[in-house]
Design a protein around this motif. Structure first.
Motif, PDB file in Angstrom:
ATOM      1  N   PHE A  43     -20.865  19.301  39.611  1.00 33.43           N
ATOM      2  CA  PHE A  43     -19.945  20.425  39.443  1.00 33.43           C
ATOM      3  C   PHE A  43     -20.690  21.661  38.937  1.00 33.43           C
ATOM      4  O   PHE A  43     -20.373  22.785  39.324  1.00 33.43           O
ATOM      5  N   LEU A  44     -21.694  21.459  38.094  1.00 31.44           N
ATOM      6  CA  LEU A  44     -22.533  22.566  37.648  1.00 31.44           C
ATOM      7  C   LEU A  44     -23.247  23.191  38.841  1.00 31.44           C
ATOM      8  O   LEU A  44     -23.301  24.413  38.980  1.00 31.44           O
ATOM      9  N   GLN A  45     -23.788  22.364  39.698  1.00 29.85           N
ATOM     10  CA  GLN A  45     -24.467  22.852  40.893  1.00 29.85           C
ATOM     11  C   GLN A  45     -23.497  23.664  41.762  1.00 29.85           C
ATOM     12  O   GLN A  45     -23.844  24.743  42.235  1.00 29.85           O
ATOM     13  N   LEU A  46     -22.287  23.153  41.947  1.00 29.20           N
ATOM     14  CA  LEU A  46     -21.295  23.880  42.741  1.00 29.20           C
ATOM     15  C   LEU A  46     -20.962  25.213  42.086  1.00 29.20           C
ATOM     16  O   LEU A  46     -20.891  26.244  42.774  1.00 29.20           O
ATOM     17  N   ALA A  47     -20.808  25.217  40.777  1.00 29.92           N
ATOM     18  CA  ALA A  47     -20.514  26.467  40.065  1.00 29.92           C
ATOM     19  C   ALA A  47     -21.642  27.469  40.235  1.00 29.92           C
ATOM     20  O   ALA A  47     -21.400  28.667  40.465  1.00 29.92           O
ATOM     21  N   ARG A  48     -22.867  27.003  40.181  1.00 30.59           N
ATOM     22  CA  ARG A  48     -24.021  27.895  40.359  1.00 30.59           C
ATOM     23  C   ARG A  48     -24.072  28.441  41.782  1.00 30.59           C
ATOM     24  O   ARG A  48     -24.420  29.596  42.002  1.00 30.59           O
ATOM     25  N   PHE A  49     -23.740  27.601  42.761  1.00 29.73           N
ATOM     26  CA  PHE A  49     -23.692  28.072  44.144  1.00 29.73           C
ATOM     27  C   PHE A  49     -22.637  29.154  44.297  1.00 29.73           C
ATOM     28  O   PHE A  49     -22.873  30.189  44.918  1.00 29.73           O
ATOM     29  N   TYR A  50     -21.452  28.919  43.736  1.00 28.03           N
ATOM     30  CA  TYR A  50     -20.386  29.932  43.785  1.00 28.03           C
ATOM     31  C   TYR A  50     -20.833  31.215  43.102  1.00 28.03           C
ATOM     32  O   TYR A  50     -20.596  32.311  43.603  1.00 28.03           O
ATOM     33  N   GLU A  51     -21.462  31.081  41.942  1.00 27.14           N
ATOM     34  CA  GLU A  51     -21.935  32.248  41.198  1.00 27.14           C
ATOM     35  C   GLU A  51     -22.917  33.054  42.044  1.00 27.14           C
ATOM     36  O   GLU A  51     -22.820  34.285  42.124  1.00 27.14           O
ATOM     37  N   ALA A  59     -16.302  29.779  40.751  1.00 23.40           N
ATOM     38  CA  ALA A  59     -17.366  29.337  39.849  1.00 23.40           C
ATOM     39  C   ALA A  59     -16.776  28.946  38.495  1.00 23.40           C
ATOM     40  O   ALA A  59     -17.169  27.936  37.909  1.00 23.40           O
ATOM     41  N   SER A  60     -15.809  29.723  38.021  1.00 23.14           N
ATOM     42  CA  SER A  60     -15.153  29.416  36.746  1.00 23.14           C
ATOM     43  C   SER A  60     -14.415  28.082  36.811  1.00 23.14           C
ATOM     44  O   SER A  60     -14.467  27.277  35.876  1.00 23.14           O
ATOM     45  N   GLU A  61     -13.747  27.839  37.922  1.00 27.83           N
ATOM     46  CA  GLU A  61     -13.031  26.569  38.098  1.00 27.83           C
ATOM     47  C   GLU A  61     -14.007  25.392  38.127  1.00 27.83           C
ATOM     48  O   GLU A  61     -13.772  24.358  37.493  1.00 27.83           O
ATOM     49  N   ALA A  62     -15.090  25.543  38.860  1.00 27.73           N
ATOM     50  CA  ALA A  62     -16.073  24.462  38.986  1.00 27.73           C
ATOM     51  C   ALA A  62     -16.767  24.180  37.654  1.00 27.73           C
ATOM     52  O   ALA A  62     -16.987  23.015  37.297  1.00 27.73           O
ATOM     53  N   ILE A  63     -17.088  25.235  36.907  1.00 26.56           N
ATOM     54  CA  ILE A  63     -17.778  25.015  35.634  1.00 26.56           C
ATOM     55  C   ILE A  63     -16.818  24.400  34.620  1.00 26.56           C
ATOM     56  O   ILE A  63     -17.237  23.611  33.764  1.00 26.56           O
ATOM     57  N   ALA A  64     -15.538  24.709  34.731  1.00 24.93           N
ATOM     58  CA  ALA A  64     -14.546  24.071  33.860  1.00 24.93           C
ATOM     59  C   ALA A  64     -14.478  22.572  34.151  1.00 24.93           C
ATOM     60  O   ALA A  64     -14.378  21.747  33.231  1.00 24.93           O
ATOM     61  N   ARG A  65     -14.535  22.222  35.424  1.00 29.43           N
ATOM     62  CA  ARG A  65     -14.545  20.795  35.803  1.00 29.43           C
ATOM     63  C   ARG A  65     -15.795  20.103  35.279  1.00 29.43           C
ATOM     64  O   ARG A  65     -15.745  18.955  34.820  1.00 29.43           O
ATOM     65  N   ALA A  66     -16.939  20.799  35.335  1.00 28.21           N
ATOM     66  CA  ALA A  66     -18.179  20.234  34.792  1.00 28.21           C
ATOM     67  C   ALA A  66     -18.023  19.999  33.298  1.00 28.21           C
ATOM     68  O   ALA A  66     -18.461  18.972  32.778  1.00 28.21           O
ATOM     69  N   GLY A  67     -17.393  20.938  32.607  1.00 31.11           N
ATOM     70  CA  GLY A  67     -17.163  20.798  31.180  1.00 31.11           C
ATOM     71  C   GLY A  67     -16.239  19.638  30.851  1.00 31.11           C
ATOM     72  O   GLY A  67     -16.389  18.988  29.813  1.00 31.11           O
ATOM     73  N   GLU A  68     -15.279  19.363  31.724  1.00 30.42           N
ATOM     74  CA  GLU A  68     -14.389  18.216  31.535  1.00 30.42           C
ATOM     75  C   GLU A  68     -15.168  16.909  31.650  1.00 30.42           C
ATOM     76  O   GLU A  68     -14.877  15.944  30.940  1.00 30.42           O
ATOM     77  N   LYS A  69     -16.134  16.884  32.557  1.00 30.70           N
ATOM     78  CA  LYS A  69     -16.928  15.671  32.772  1.00 30.70           C
ATOM     79  C   LYS A  69     -17.909  15.413  31.626  1.00 30.70           C
ATOM     80  O   LYS A  69     -18.152  14.274  31.261  1.00 30.70           O
ATOM     81  N   ASP A  70     -18.508  16.486  31.094  1.00 32.76           N
ATOM     82  CA  ASP A  70     -19.485  16.350  30.003  1.00 32.76           C
ATOM     83  C   ASP A  70     -19.392  17.587  29.113  1.00 32.76           C
ATOM     84  O   ASP A  70     -20.084  18.582  29.341  1.00 32.76           O
TER      85      ASP A  70
END
Length: 99
Positions: A43-51, A59-70
């Motif tokens: 999810f971090l990788q996806l957020a970085r790609f979006y960014e 990107a904000s949505e994807a990084i939030a999902r990454a934060g939920e995971k870890d």
């Protein structure tokens, strides 16, 4: 962690130069939607790609999902603060920086 970040930055630059970034985003979205290896790092990788593709809302949505995971991942928190700040969400950026 620094080397992983450097490799990801290099991959993003290559994808941008070859105009493959949208294809990579679509492939990663498809994998994550199917639940395939849906980790914080992916999810971090996806957020970085979006960014990199200037899609800050996604990107904000994807990084939030990454934060939920870890929630304790330092790379996720660093990217989240930067993405939130870039998208104008200063409150979320400040909260993330405090963490």
């Amino acid at each position: 962690a620094e080397e992983v970040e450097q490799v990801l930055n290099a991959r993003i630059k290559v994808y941008q130069a070859t105009e493959k970034l949208p294809d990579q985003i679509a492939a990663l979205e498809k994998d994550l939607a199917a639940g395939k290896d849906a980790t914080a790092d992916r999810f971090l990788q996806l957020a970085r790609f979006y960014e990199a593709n200037r899609q800050l809302d996604k990107a904000s949505e994807a990084i939030a999902r990454a934060g939920e995971k870890d929630a304790k991942s330092v790379p996720v928190l660093i990217a989240a603060a930067r993405i939130y700040e870039s998208s104008g969400n200063m409150l979320a950026a400040a909260d993330t920086n405090r963490k």
